[in-house]
Design a protein around this motif. Sequence first.
Motif, mmCIF file in Angstrom:
data_model
loop_
_atom_site.group_PDB
_atom_site.id
_atom_site.type_symbol
_atom_site.label_atom_id
_atom_site.label_comp_id
_atom_site.label_asym_id
_atom_site.label_seq_id
_atom_site.Cartn_x
_atom_site.Cartn_y
_atom_site.Cartn_z
ATOM 1 N N GLU A 41 23.812 51.472 57.565
ATOM 2 C CA GLU A 41 22.630 51.162 57.906
ATOM 3 C C GLU A 41 21.945 50.363 56.891
ATOM 4 O OE1 GLU A 41 21.602 51.627 60.837
ATOM 5 O OE2 GLU A 41 22.622 53.253 61.883
ATOM 6 N N LYS A 70 19.224 62.028 59.819
ATOM 7 C CA LYS A 70 18.642 61.383 60.900
ATOM 8 C C LYS A 70 18.707 62.639 62.220
ATOM 9 C CE LYS A 70 21.839 59.291 63.359
ATOM 10 N NZ LYS A 70 22.847 58.140 63.919
ATOM 11 N N ASP A 93 15.071 60.675 68.878
ATOM 12 C CA ASP A 93 14.376 59.687 68.094
ATOM 13 C C ASP A 93 13.404 60.058 67.250
ATOM 14 O OD1 ASP A 93 15.596 57.821 69.306
ATOM 15 O OD2 ASP A 93 14.095 57.644 71.206
ATOM 16 N N THR A 110 12.688 60.674 63.209
ATOM 17 C CA THR A 110 12.805 60.169 61.850
ATOM 18 C C THR A 110 11.341 60.293 61.249
ATOM 19 O OG1 THR A 110 13.725 58.519 60.403
ATOM 20 C CG2 THR A 110 12.176 57.779 62.243
ATOM 21 N N PRO A 161 13.534 52.705 58.711
ATOM 22 C CA PRO A 161 13.780 51.550 59.388
ATOM 23 C C PRO A 161 12.539 50.674 59.297
ATOM 24 C CG PRO A 161 13.739 53.089 60.668
ATOM 25 C CD PRO A 161 13.865 54.176 59.416
ATOM 26 N N ASP A 221 11.696 48.395 61.167
ATOM 27 C CA ASP A 221 11.361 47.971 62.604
ATOM 28 C C ASP A 221 10.613 49.010 63.335
ATOM 29 O OD1 ASP A 221 13.720 49.123 62.666
ATOM 30 O OD2 ASP A 221 14.563 47.678 64.151
ATOM 31 N N GLU A 278 10.203 54.720 65.961
ATOM 32 C CA GLU A 278 10.735 55.627 67.110
ATOM 33 C C GLU A 278 11.889 54.951 67.326
ATOM 34 O OE1 GLU A 278 8.584 54.459 70.886
ATOM 35 O OE2 GLU A 278 8.090 56.513 71.034
ATOM 36 N N THR A 279 13.096 55.546 66.719
ATOM 37 C CA THR A 279 14.446 55.313 66.226
ATOM 38 C C THR A 279 15.293 56.428 65.885
ATOM 39 O OG1 THR A 279 15.874 53.867 65.351
ATOM 40 C CG2 THR A 279 14.024 54.416 64.106
ATOM 41 N N ASN A 280 16.422 56.171 66.272
ATOM 42 C CA ASN A 280 17.450 57.076 65.739
ATOM 43 C C ASN A 280 18.058 56.796 64.428
ATOM 44 O OD1 ASN A 280 18.592 59.842 66.246
ATOM 45 N ND2 ASN A 280 20.922 58.818 66.690
ATOM 46 N N ILE A 281 17.914 55.565 63.843
ATOM 47 C CA ILE A 281 18.252 55.239 62.635
ATOM 48 C C ILE A 281 17.723 56.328 61.557
ATOM 49 C CG2 ILE A 281 18.053 53.367 60.561
ATOM 50 C CD1 ILE A 281 17.750 51.582 63.386
ATOM 51 N N HIS A 331 27.135 51.549 63.167
ATOM 52 C CA HIS A 331 26.060 50.752 63.231
ATOM 53 C C HIS A 331 26.204 49.566 62.423
ATOM 54 C CE1 HIS A 331 23.822 54.072 65.063
ATOM 55 N NE2 HIS A 331 24.274 54.832 64.178
#
Length: 291
Positions: A189, A201, A205, A207, A233, A235, A238-241, A280
């Motif tokens: 990542e 992680k 969602d 993080t 992240p 960007d 609201e992400t699972n990164i 990823h």
Amino acid sequence: MIYNRIAHLLGLALILMLTWAPAQTEGYALGQSKFGRIEKFPYQVMLIGKQLWRKRILCGGTLLDRRWILTAGHCTMGVTHYDVYLGTKSVEDTEQLGGLVLRSNKFIVHERFNPETAANDIALVKLPMDIAFTSRIQPASLPSRYRQDQFAGMSVVASGWGAMVEMTNSDSMQYTELKVISNAECAQEYDVVTAGVICAKGLKDETVCTGDSGGPLVLKDTQVVVGITSFGPADGCETNIPGGFTRVTHYLDWIESKIGGRSAPQQQYLRTQQHHQQQHHQHPYSDNNLI
């Protein structure tokens, strides 16, 4: 841990400009994040820093003993002093909860901290006086230097006050459960994963987000701090990164050299659980990833 649809990670702003006027901003909880009782997180510290070129910034911290707070190196950039809130879930509740507010202008940043790569993203804030411990103000424990595992697969908990576009004095601390992944998986990542980084992680969602910087990552059901919130992240939250944290075990010697001792580690640890590798595309690191 709150994500607002127009709030993103803020590069070298890193943390939030604060306003104490009532905010109209609507927040969106990240996955399984929950509001926290300070009795469950008595080591959690709020740092409101005054910068030379900005108004105020928000970071978290971890109380290590009666005098020292652990935080991220990037939380000190441009800061002249901090208002340090201990034993409270929000600014508004500090007096009612018997919390403590102290001002500090003494902090130590790792000599090789590099905001361009997030390397050595660690710092210590020194309180102006020894503090008394209460049920709401207790130190975290540092992990044992003799731990052979890298915590991959273990459940951890991150906590803090991020992120809202505007933070008010009534915004409450939140927390979320994450799972540590291997550095090899995290390197898929981000291109800045080193031995001094630990990544975790969420199951959905969840993080860490803007404003959580410097805050604690502890092993679940313990007060053993294994990470310092560092980057995520660019960007959006609201992400699972996975989020990136400074790996505390990598810096035990540095911490000891500055504070002259260390807390006895807690002995309660969870068993290592099998982690699942996920593929990823790598996210090239830039300073926009700093939370």
